[in-house]
Design a protein around this motif. Structure first.
Motif, mmCIF file in Angstrom:
data_model
loop_
_atom_site.group_PDB
_atom_site.id
_atom_site.type_symbol
_atom_site.label_atom_id
_atom_site.label_comp_id
_atom_site.label_asym_id
_atom_site.label_seq_id
_atom_site.Cartn_x
_atom_site.Cartn_y
_atom_site.Cartn_z
ATOM 1 N N GLN A 70 -45.796 25.884 -28.897
ATOM 2 C CA GLN A 70 -45.481 25.971 -27.476
ATOM 3 C C GLN A 70 -44.150 25.260 -27.235
ATOM 4 O O GLN A 70 -43.878 24.204 -27.806
ATOM 5 N N ILE A 71 -43.332 25.849 -26.377
ATOM 6 C CA ILE A 71 -41.965 25.334 -26.248
ATOM 7 C C ILE A 71 -41.922 23.889 -25.744
ATOM 8 O O ILE A 71 -41.019 23.137 -26.109
ATOM 9 N N HIS A 72 -42.877 23.489 -24.923
ATOM 10 C CA HIS A 72 -42.843 22.099 -24.429
ATOM 11 C C HIS A 72 -43.258 21.105 -25.523
ATOM 12 O O HIS A 72 -43.048 19.900 -25.378
ATOM 13 N N GLY A 94 -36.129 27.094 -21.134
ATOM 14 C CA GLY A 94 -37.563 26.820 -21.040
ATOM 15 C C GLY A 94 -37.846 25.550 -20.273
ATOM 16 O O GLY A 94 -38.779 25.495 -19.461
ATOM 17 N N ALA A 95 -37.052 24.508 -20.513
ATOM 18 C CA ALA A 95 -37.245 23.235 -19.818
ATOM 19 C C ALA A 95 -37.046 23.400 -18.323
ATOM 20 O O ALA A 95 -37.739 22.782 -17.510
ATOM 21 N N TYR A 131 -33.837 31.944 -38.909
ATOM 22 C CA TYR A 131 -33.991 30.493 -38.962
ATOM 23 C C TYR A 131 -34.958 29.929 -37.914
ATOM 24 O O TYR A 131 -35.829 29.125 -38.238
ATOM 25 N N LEU A 132 -34.807 30.354 -36.659
ATOM 26 C CA LEU A 132 -35.569 29.715 -35.584
ATOM 27 C C LEU A 132 -37.038 30.132 -35.566
ATOM 28 O O LEU A 132 -37.928 29.282 -35.460
ATOM 29 N N PHE A 190 -42.805 29.559 -28.680
ATOM 30 C CA PHE A 190 -41.373 29.744 -28.859
ATOM 31 C C PHE A 190 -41.053 31.226 -29.082
ATOM 32 O O PHE A 190 -40.080 31.750 -28.543
ATOM 33 N N SER A 191 -41.890 31.898 -29.846
ATOM 34 C CA SER A 191 -41.681 33.319 -30.121
ATOM 35 C C SER A 191 -41.768 34.148 -28.851
ATOM 36 O O SER A 191 -40.918 35.013 -28.594
ATOM 37 N N GLU A 192 -42.787 33.889 -28.031
ATOM 38 C CA GLU A 192 -42.971 34.640 -26.787
ATOM 39 C C GLU A 192 -41.810 34.413 -25.830
ATOM 40 O O GLU A 192 -41.267 35.360 -25.248
ATOM 41 N N PHE A 193 -41.419 33.159 -25.669
ATOM 42 C CA PHE A 193 -40.357 32.856 -24.710
ATOM 43 C C PHE A 193 -39.006 33.376 -25.192
ATOM 44 O O PHE A 193 -38.186 33.848 -24.401
ATOM 45 N N THR A 194 -38.762 33.297 -26.498
ATOM 46 C CA THR A 194 -37.499 33.793 -27.041
ATOM 47 C C THR A 194 -37.366 35.289 -26.824
ATOM 48 O O THR A 194 -36.274 35.788 -26.523
#
Length: 413
Positions: free
Chosen positions: A147-149, A194-195, A138-139, A108-112
């Motif tokens: 991992q985002i998935h 991401g989805a 917060y996030l 999540f950190s990498e994709f954000t």
């Protein structure tokens, strides 16, 4: 024919192939090197042999994939003219891929970080800053290493429940429903992107917003406006005259520069705003407008020009020429004056609401008022302000009442 491709954002390789006519892409954590490509090409060859033979089991090769359920109990259809046989597939080798070939997506950190970088050229500076505040506060503390998935709907709902509870904020203050919705909206935008890129179900798709309480406006009456301007500090009379009779937003008033004052045409050109973050483009394109000066506004700006026209490029400025601070004006001028006059305590923003209700009360065309306010339509105007019009214009249903009495009651008493 399937291919091994590289994901531009992460530099990791992924499979790109078709099963029963459906395109499938499965990510890996392998970096784009010759050795890794050869390794994956061998696995892809096995996949394609089994697809041809009709024995391909998606879940065996990609057990963590959302696609596995789609092809569950649906063996791949053999190619026309090909009969499955032991000779067409290496049956001696069990189709178990390397562990690294399981579904892999960025954290999540990498994709954000990628998502914020991509939006940096699109968003206003204030939008980017406020988004980063919610992301960092917060996030990321909640989802950074996941991992985002792997983020599920249950995770999102649990997160919302935690930040919405009493003392769930960074400073242990209870967050309003509006703020919780803002944070969840950012989370939803990140996961939706991401989805789409990595082809997994969006866990935020059916997560509803919290209900927020309707904010009721509380404008000043015309008598209160006159009383306020007559008693406010002399050096702030022009400032509040402009606020009460133009409907400018706080940032628009504080960002107003002399080059945007057209005394000849009696127009205020709204082109920029100002906040503690500095000068910036207006809230949106619809906020770019020309506001007509009424006579009181015209005279107030003439008086202000005599006071600060040669001191600063800003219309309302400090003694050293910098824009005045709205928090300082609110605390030291607005609230003390209301208290001094025995008026109800109100938010600073009520000056804008006051202008709208006074315009409506005077009978100005709603379309003209909407343009002056920077609204793209009259919908907001009628939704927010129309309830105040009857009390100011006496158009409160009495005309219809008189008609009924004349036609049905024998005249007006």
């Amino acid at each position: 024919m399937g291919k091994i491709r590289s994901r531009e954002e992460t530099g990791c390789l992924f499979f790109d192939f078709r099963v029963n006519g459906a395109r499938c892409r499965e990510q890996t954590t392998l970096k784009d090197t010759k050795a890794n490509r050869r390794k994956m090409e061998k696995v892809l060859e096995r996949i394609e042999r089994e697809i041809v033979a009709g024995t391909f089991d998606y879940g065996t090769f990609f057990p963590g994939s959302g696609r596995a359920s789609q092809f569950e109990s649906r063996p791949s259809t053999p190619s026309v003219g090909v009969t499955p046989s032991v000779g067409s597939v290496d049956m001696a080798a069990a189709p178990v891929p390397p562990a690294v070939i399981e579904r892999a997506t960025p954290t999540f950190s990498e994709f954000t970080e990628v998502w914020l970088t991509e939006n940096d050229a699109v968003w206003r500076r204030n939008t980017m800053i406020s988004t980063k505040v919610h992301v960092n506060g917060y996030l990321l503390p909640r989802f950074a290493d996941k991992q985002i998935h792997q983020i599920l709907k249950a995770d999102c709902l649990a997160f919302r429940a935690d930040i919405a509870k009493t003392g769930g904020s960074m400073k242990k203050r209870t967050l309003s429903a509006k703020t919780v919705n803002e944070i969840m909206q950012i989370l939803g935008a990140i996961l939706a992107e991401g989805a789409d890129r990595y082809e997994f179900p969006n866990p935020m798709q059916n997560v509803k917003r919290l209900k927020t309480q309707k904010v009721h406006i509380d404008p000043l009456s015309f008598d209160e406006v006159e009383k306020f301007i007559a008693n406010v500090r002399p050096d702030y009379k022009p400032y509040f005259t402009v606020r009460f009779f133009t409907g400018l937003r706080t940032g628009e008033v504080h960002g107003l520069q002399w080059r945007y004052i057209d005394f000849e045409r009696r127009e205020i050109l709204v082109r920029e705003t100002y906040s503690h973050l500095g000068r910036e483009y207006t809230k949106n394109d619809g906020s770019q407008r020309e506001v007509r000066m009424s006579e009181p506004v015209y005279q107030a700006l003439k008086a202000q020009y005599e006071a600060s026209g040669t001191l600063s490029e800003y219309v309302f400025c400090t003694s050293v020429g910098t824009p005045i601070d709205p928090l300082n004006v609110n605390k030291r001028v607005w609230k003390p004056t209301l208290k001094l006059l025995g008026m109800k305590d109100r938010r600073f923003y009520q000056t804008r609401h006051t202008a709208a209700t006074l315009w409506l009360a005077s009978g100005e065309a709603p379309e003209w008022i909407a343009r002056q306010m920077g609204h793209t339509s009259t919908e907001m105007l009628f939704k927010v302000y129309s309830r105040y019009v009857p009390n100011l214009t006496r158009q409160d249903g009495s005309a219809f009442e008189r008609l009924l009495l004349q036609r049905m009651g024998g005249g007006v008493e």
